[in-house]
Design an enzyme around this catalytic site. Structure first.
Site, mmCIF file in Angstrom:
data_model
loop_
_atom_site.group_PDB
_atom_site.id
_atom_site.type_symbol
_atom_site.label_atom_id
_atom_site.label_comp_id
_atom_site.label_asym_id
_atom_site.label_seq_id
_atom_site.Cartn_x
_atom_site.Cartn_y
_atom_site.Cartn_z
ATOM 1 N N GLU A 1 0.932 -1.281 -0.171
ATOM 2 C CA GLU A 1 0.098 -0.031 -0.077
ATOM 3 C C GLU A 1 0.892 1.385 0.013
ATOM 4 O O GLU A 1 2.007 1.296 0.766
ATOM 5 C CB GLU A 1 -0.769 0.106 1.366
ATOM 6 C CG GLU A 1 -1.539 -1.019 1.690
ATOM 7 C CD GLU A 1 -2.316 -1.207 2.803
ATOM 8 O OE1 GLU A 1 -2.040 -0.005 3.546
ATOM 9 O OE2 GLU A 1 -3.188 -2.237 3.323
ATOM 10 N N LYS B 1 2.443 4.517 1.028
ATOM 11 C CA LYS B 1 2.372 5.012 2.660
ATOM 12 C C LYS B 1 2.138 6.546 2.413
ATOM 13 O O LYS B 1 2.933 7.222 2.171
ATOM 14 C CB LYS B 1 3.674 5.013 3.088
ATOM 15 C CG LYS B 1 3.769 5.285 4.542
ATOM 16 C CD LYS B 1 5.267 4.908 5.260
ATOM 17 C CE LYS B 1 5.399 5.214 6.546
ATOM 18 N NZ LYS B 1 5.117 6.615 6.988
ATOM 19 N N ASP C 1 1.756 10.384 3.280
ATOM 20 C CA ASP C 1 2.243 11.299 4.431
ATOM 21 C C ASP C 1 1.256 12.097 4.897
ATOM 22 O O ASP C 1 1.054 13.315 4.447
ATOM 23 C CB ASP C 1 3.455 11.974 3.503
ATOM 24 C CG ASP C 1 4.383 12.376 4.631
ATOM 25 O OD1 ASP C 1 4.515 12.166 5.698
ATOM 26 O OD2 ASP C 1 5.403 13.259 4.143
ATOM 27 N N TYR D 1 -6.769 1.945 6.130
ATOM 28 C CA TYR D 1 -5.717 0.797 5.813
ATOM 29 C C TYR D 1 -5.909 -0.108 7.006
ATOM 30 O O TYR D 1 -5.282 -1.195 6.780
ATOM 31 C CB TYR D 1 -4.480 1.580 5.314
ATOM 32 C CG TYR D 1 -4.009 2.447 6.233
ATOM 33 C CD1 TYR D 1 -3.590 2.192 7.388
ATOM 34 C CD2 TYR D 1 -3.596 3.740 5.992
ATOM 35 C CE1 TYR D 1 -2.992 3.153 8.458
ATOM 36 C CE2 TYR D 1 -3.140 4.744 6.528
ATOM 37 C CZ TYR D 1 -2.877 4.472 7.969
ATOM 38 O OH TYR D 1 -2.161 5.336 8.619
ATOM 39 N N LYS E 1 10.910 2.673 2.428
ATOM 40 C CA LYS E 1 10.728 4.153 2.155
ATOM 41 C C LYS E 1 11.244 4.545 0.902
ATOM 42 O O LYS E 1 12.450 3.834 0.514
ATOM 43 C CB LYS E 1 11.525 5.055 3.372
ATOM 44 C CG LYS E 1 10.944 4.720 4.719
ATOM 45 C CD LYS E 1 9.624 5.687 4.809
ATOM 46 C CE LYS E 1 9.107 6.211 6.292
ATOM 47 N NZ LYS E 1 10.154 6.859 6.938
ATOM 48 N N CYS F 1 33.923 21.422 27.769
ATOM 49 C CA CYS F 1 32.503 21.718 27.491
ATOM 50 C C CYS F 1 32.430 23.235 27.045
ATOM 51 O O CYS F 1 32.813 24.070 27.964
ATOM 52 C CB CYS F 1 31.691 21.426 28.659
ATOM 53 S SG CYS F 1 30.011 21.870 28.465
ATOM 54 N N CYS G 1 30.195 24.907 30.272
ATOM 55 C CA CYS G 1 30.422 24.818 31.599
ATOM 56 C C CYS G 1 32.240 24.862 31.814
ATOM 57 O O CYS G 1 32.696 24.992 32.782
ATOM 58 C CB CYS G 1 29.885 24.040 32.412
ATOM 59 S SG CYS G 1 30.473 22.288 32.305
ATOM 60 N N CYS H 1 30.891 15.875 28.450
ATOM 61 C CA CYS H 1 31.270 16.958 29.374
ATOM 62 C C CYS H 1 31.251 16.155 30.722
ATOM 63 O O CYS H 1 30.214 15.612 31.008
ATOM 64 C CB CYS H 1 30.339 18.145 29.338
ATOM 65 S SG CYS H 1 30.027 18.832 30.796
ATOM 66 N N CYS I 1 26.977 21.462 35.070
ATOM 67 C CA CYS I 1 26.872 21.976 33.783
ATOM 68 C C CYS I 1 25.273 22.489 33.518
ATOM 69 O O CYS I 1 24.437 21.798 33.250
ATOM 70 C CB CYS I 1 27.263 20.834 32.670
ATOM 71 S SG CYS I 1 26.969 21.555 31.005
#
Ligand code: IVH
Length: 712
Positions: free
Chosen positions: A138, A140, A142, A248, A336, A430, A433, A454, A460
């Site tokens: 079927e 697909k 969207d 469906y 897909k 990081c 921090c 980090c 942080c």
């Protein structure tokens, strides 16, 4: 909310006590208060049309009443609110719990993966390659899925998918759609038809043109437009745009109505639903892949967007046997279409700090349209990936976007590289921090982790704010009106530093000299809605709450498993603390749960061993009353039992046996111990059978097992 002056009354303490902590006397007192209070609000709402509290606060009172009654069934009062049916007032959409979850689909990104899907189906069912196995292919669509419930042939309830477990009641909006039959004839008494609501491409373009002319919001794609209009508070707005629907699949049904997917689609069509005209019945994978190519060729000329082809096992008895993984059916997959790509300039490589401290490089791009959506960020995953693709600032790159996933950089166009472009240098500190950023050595593999982290932990701010964003996110507590943007601002201003602060915000705001309603972007109404959204989550779903805590390796699925395993937050916390303290029995018990492994158990221990985490959880629990979870099929004859399968199974494959047992609430384990309740032994069973006999554990044949679970 009630008048703040009242909060000084002594009974107030009782109001705040968690349901688990109430004594019998206190519970009785609370039930009396709730009955009176709810009755008063019912009058204010229904008779005077002048509600004194928000819907969310009202729901909270009702929910608390229910929870107390659940704990003390003997205390249920004659005048209990739970005995009265009063339409629940709702400004927003009412939530609808799906009787059968609305799941998503696994993916195949190429022919090879599609063939693997067929292989896994055959293996599970034990259908040899020589035997035919038909599929329905079927397109697909969207759009967004919706579930339409019919009782005695009348359309009674329409819901969005939501998080798959719980959606929103959009009945009135769906009723404005021509494509949805109000009545259907010769259908089962109860029938939930599921399918996709979509907007045709031409209608989308016309809509956007009109919106632009009026200076109103334009939509990025037809799906967003369909979603926007389907969830309008005023159904008259939904009626303004043409929306289509393809049926469906189905949810709850009172009686079977077909034996194959193909026949089910014919039935839908007889009942007056549109089904997709490009659907094909395929006898083998060659025909399936031919159907895929055929649909792909037509893609551009179709009236609506599609993003792939869905393959479904045609025989419904097979679908039933195949069943579901936690989030996706085993009997279907989505093949897909290849992702769409575009070329643009990479302007900068930014480093984002996630809630676990992971540093993720993100490409800042010159905005470019890829498959109809403007893209300005793309993920670069980690520094190894940057090195492998040799991505540099200023490069011309190919970006791709597939479905809802974050856009990715596919490659660098080297011929366009500017002179002097510098290689990317990993950060050693990081960016937020300044703590050391390191790549750990994985204890299991001895290899360096792909991710740099980090080491700042609690100090942080980036990690703290990300944890809060996670806590309120859609899959977690899903607090209306409190998203990433608001969290960011509240955190910066020191208003919210940890989850508990979210729930004390209203109380503090009342006393604040700079209340939220005076803030830029806020007013009386939005502040009221924000607090309503927060209060609406004072009795959070257990699985969501566990997930929301942000424990490493505890995703949505694991959160649900933990909720089902322990049933209440209290039980979960007790077990987790035992695990943290090194209690072997608690550890073994959790590892025995199918779907939970050593990594999760270790992560739970790591989280609950930290005093600051325990304290933050306690502060949170002072504000909320988590719901109790429904255990998986707690009424089946094997629920809660630990089962081991051994030897050769002849009536079902091992995967199927395990999946069925888990669905019935049994724990499937690989080894026999004193905890084992049942050993199912096929021919050739060896040491496990001997051990079970020694331990005096109940053993049975595969046939006896099937009799026990009610399928022979
Ligand atoms: S079947 C349990 N069939 O795709 C199986 N889904 O990625 C449920 N979709 O949530 C889905 N066309 O919104 C199915 N022909 C089709 C579909 C389809 C589009 C959407 C649906 C679903 C999503 C999963």
């Amino acid at each position: 909310m009630t008048d703040p002056v009242k909060s000084t009354q002594p009974k107030d303490a009782l109001k705040k006590k968690s349901v688990e902590a109430l004594t019998r006397e206190e519970a009785s007192e609370e039930l009396a208060r709730l009955a009176a209070e709810i009755a008063q609000h019912d009058v204010a709402y229904h008779q005077k049309d002048a509600p004194q509290i928000s819907d969310a606060e009202y729901d909270f009172l009702r929910r608390r009443n229910e929870l107390i009654e659940e704990r003390f069934p003997k205390l249920v009062r004659e005048d209990s609110p739970s005995k009265k049916i009063g339409a629940k007032p709702s400004g927003r959409f009412e939530k609808v719990k799906h009787t059968v979850p609305m799941l998503s689909l696994g993916n195949a990104f190429n022919d090879e993966e599609a063939l693997k899907f067929d292989e896994s189906v055959r293996k599970f069912l034990n259908v040899p390659d020589e035997d035919a196995l038909a599929y329905v292919a079927e397109p697909k669509i969207d759009g967004l899925s919706a579930s339409l419930r019919y009782e005695d042939g009348h359309f009674v309830l329409g819901a969005t998918r939501g998080d798959g477990q719980e959606g929103e009641n959009i009945t009135l909006n769906l009723l404005t759609m021509q494509a949805i039959p109000r009545e259907i004839k010769n259908a089962p008494e109860v029938l939930e038809v599921r399918g996709e609501v979509y907007m045709a491409k031409a209608d989308f373009l016309a809509l956007n043109a009109a919106q632009e002319k009026k200076g109103e919001k334009v939509f990025a794609n037809p799906r967003n437009a369909a979603a926007g209009f389907l969830r309008q508070k005023d159904p008259a707005n939904t009626a303004r745009v043409p929306l289509g629907f393809f049926a469906y699949t189905w949810g709850a049904v009172s009686a079977p109505f077909a034996q194959t997917q193909w026949d089910a689609l014919q039935k839908f069509s007889e009942w007056g639903f549109a089904t997709n005209p490009d659907t094909a019945l395929c006898q083998n994978m060659q025909e399936v892949l031919d159907a895929y190519r055929g649909i792909e060729r037509q893609r551009a000329s179709l009236e609506y967007d599609i993003d792939g082809v869905v393959y479904k096992v045609n025989r419904l008895d097979y679908q039933e046997r195949l069943g579901f993984r936690s989030r996706t059916p085993r009997w279907a997959t989505a093949h897909k279409f290849p992702a769409e790509q575009a070329t643009t300039i990479l302007e900068e490589i930014d480093i984002q700090v996630g809630r676990t401290g992971a540093l993720t490089p993100v490409a800042k791009l010159q905005p470019v349209t890829v498959g109809g959506v403007v893209v300005s960020n793309a993920t670069l995953h980690n520094e190894d990936e940057i090195a492998r693709k040799d991505v540099r600032k200023g490069d011309t790159v190919v970006v791709q976007r597939a479905g809802d996933v974050i856009p990715q950089i596919v490659e660098v166009i080297l011929s366009e590289r500017k002179k002097g472009a510098k290689k990317f240098q990993p950060l050693e500190a990081c960016p937020i921090c300044g703590s050391h950023a390191v790549r750990d050595i994985n204890a299991n593999t001895g290899k360096e982790d792909a991710v740099r982290r980090c080491t700042g932990g609690l100090i942080c701010p980036a990690q703290a704010v990300e944890r809060l964003k996670h806590f309120v996110s859609r899959q977690a507590l899903d607090i209306d009106g409190l998203g990433a943007k608001q969290i960011e601002a509240f955190f910066t201003d020191g208003l919210v530093k940890e989850p508990a602060d979210i729930f004390t915000l209203e109380m503090r705001d009342k006393k604040s000299l700079t209340p939220l309603r005076n803030r830029e972007g806020y007013g009386e109404t939005s502040v009221r809605n924000l607090f309503a959204g927060i209060n609406d989550r004072r009795a959070p779903d257990l699985a969501r709450l566990i997930f929301a805590l942000g424990i490493r390796h505890v995703g949505e699925t694991t959160g649900r498993l933990l909720a089902q395993t322990y049933g209440s937050f209290e039980a979960f916390q007790i077990a987790a603390k035992k695990i943290a303290a090194g209690d072997q029995a608690a550890t073994d018990e959790l590892i025995a749960v199918d779907g939970i492994g050593g990594t999760v158990v270790a992560a739970l221990g790591d989280f609950f061993v930290e005093q600051h985490n325990l304290e933050a959880v306690e502060r949170l629990l002072a504000e909320i009353s988590p719901q109790v979870a429904e255990k998986v099929q707690s009424d089946s004859p094997v629920s809660g039992k630990t089962v081991v399968f051994t030897g050769k199974l002849e009536l079902m494959t091992r995967d199927e046996a395990k999946a069925r047992a888990s669905a019935l609430g049994a724990k499937v384990s690989g080894s026999v111990s004193a905890k084992t309740d049942i050993l199912v032994a096929g021919p050739g069973a060896g040491s496990k059978l001997t051990k079970a006999q020694e331990l005096g554990i109940q053993t049975m044949t595969e046939e006896e097992w099937l009799t026990l679970i009610g399928t022979t």
